[in-house]
Design an enzyme around this catalytic site. Structure first.
Site, mmCIF file in Angstrom:
data_model
loop_
_atom_site.group_PDB
_atom_site.id
_atom_site.type_symbol
_atom_site.label_atom_id
_atom_site.label_comp_id
_atom_site.label_asym_id
_atom_site.label_seq_id
_atom_site.Cartn_x
_atom_site.Cartn_y
_atom_site.Cartn_z
ATOM 1 N N ALA A 72 0.835 -1.202 0.000
ATOM 2 C CA ALA A 72 0.000 0.000 0.000
ATOM 3 C C ALA A 72 0.865 1.244 0.000
ATOM 4 O O ALA A 72 2.026 1.214 0.411
ATOM 5 C CB ALA A 72 -0.927 -0.004 1.219
ATOM 6 N N ASP A 73 0.268 2.333 -0.453
ATOM 7 C CA ASP A 73 0.910 3.634 -0.374
ATOM 8 C C ASP A 73 -0.172 4.672 -0.102
ATOM 9 O O ASP A 73 -1.213 4.670 -0.764
ATOM 10 C CB ASP A 73 1.652 3.982 -1.664
ATOM 11 N N THR A 74 0.072 5.522 0.880
ATOM 12 C CA THR A 74 -0.881 6.569 1.252
ATOM 13 C C THR A 74 -0.235 7.928 1.034
ATOM 14 O O THR A 74 0.902 8.151 1.450
ATOM 15 C CB THR A 74 -1.305 6.424 2.735
ATOM 16 N N THR A 108 -5.185 6.336 -0.667
ATOM 17 C CA THR A 108 -4.447 5.104 -0.407
ATOM 18 C C THR A 108 -4.664 4.155 -1.573
ATOM 19 O O THR A 108 -5.802 3.851 -1.928
ATOM 20 C CB THR A 108 -4.890 4.425 0.900
ATOM 21 N N ALA A 109 -3.561 3.717 -2.150
ATOM 22 C CA ALA A 109 -3.601 2.684 -3.185
ATOM 23 C C ALA A 109 -3.119 1.391 -2.540
ATOM 24 O O ALA A 109 -2.171 1.390 -1.750
ATOM 25 C CB ALA A 109 -2.709 3.052 -4.354
#
Length: 190
Positions: A72-74, A108-109
């Site tokens: 994840a990346d936010t 978020t991805a």
């Protein structure tokens, strides 16, 4: 119901993401890999988060068993500008002052990897901050932990309790992992 999930790997050192997975009742182990988080110019904020999440996921291409990897990346965005993690207390003060009295987006991805297949999705939440005083911002910087968070704040911390007037979208997305969507995607991905 979730016990039908294959073994899960969480590729994140974020204690908030780890806690959210535990609250979902999902068993997982943590595996970390260093990934360059640079991205090409010209991407929208949602594309940036997805690009980085997928970059993290591709670091797990060599897995050939039935494990599912979650990356994840936010990112926090205001006026089209990405607000990363603060470099120091002065930077945290500038970031929180920018958020004060305004709406920003938390994006978020999340990417899921299984047997070389990657599925990604992205959630966007609008967060509305009330006006903060200099003293309140300084108190949080001194007593909170803004240094390891995009946008220099944690919604679940003191600053979130006193500053956030409302959210349009997922609360857990703002924490760092949109659990409702993650659960749905896991159910259909396995």
């Amino acid at each position: 119901m979730h016990n039908r999930f294959p073994p899960i790997i969480l590729a994140s050192k974020s204690p908030r993401r780890q806690e959210l997975l535990k609250l979902l009742g999902i068993d997982f182990r943590i595996v970390l890999k260093e990934v360059d988080e640079s991205y090409p110019e010209g991407l929208s904020p949602a594309e940036i988060a997805t690009y980085i999440s997928e970059k993290k996921a591709k670091a797990f291409d060599e897995l050939v068993n039935d494990e599912v990897v979650i990356t994840a990346d936010t990112i926090v965005v205001i006026d089209g500008r990405i607000l990363g993690k603060p470099e120091n207390d002065d930077d945290a003060f500038k970031i929180l002052s920018t958020l004060s009295g305004r709406m920003h987006e938390v994006i978020t991805a999340v990417s899921l990897v299984k047997n070389g297949q990657i599925r990604s999705f992205c959630e966007v939440s609008e967060v509305y901050f009330r006006e903060l005083s200099t003293e309140q911002i300084q108190y949080y910087i001194k007593n909170g932990n803004p240094s390891d968070k995009a946008g220099a704040y944690g919604i679940q911390e003191w600053i979130g309790l006193i500053a956030i007037e409302r959210i349009n979208g997922s609360y857990t997305n703002v924490v760092g992992l949109p659990t409702h969507r993650l659960y749905q995607e896991l159910c259909t991905f396995i």
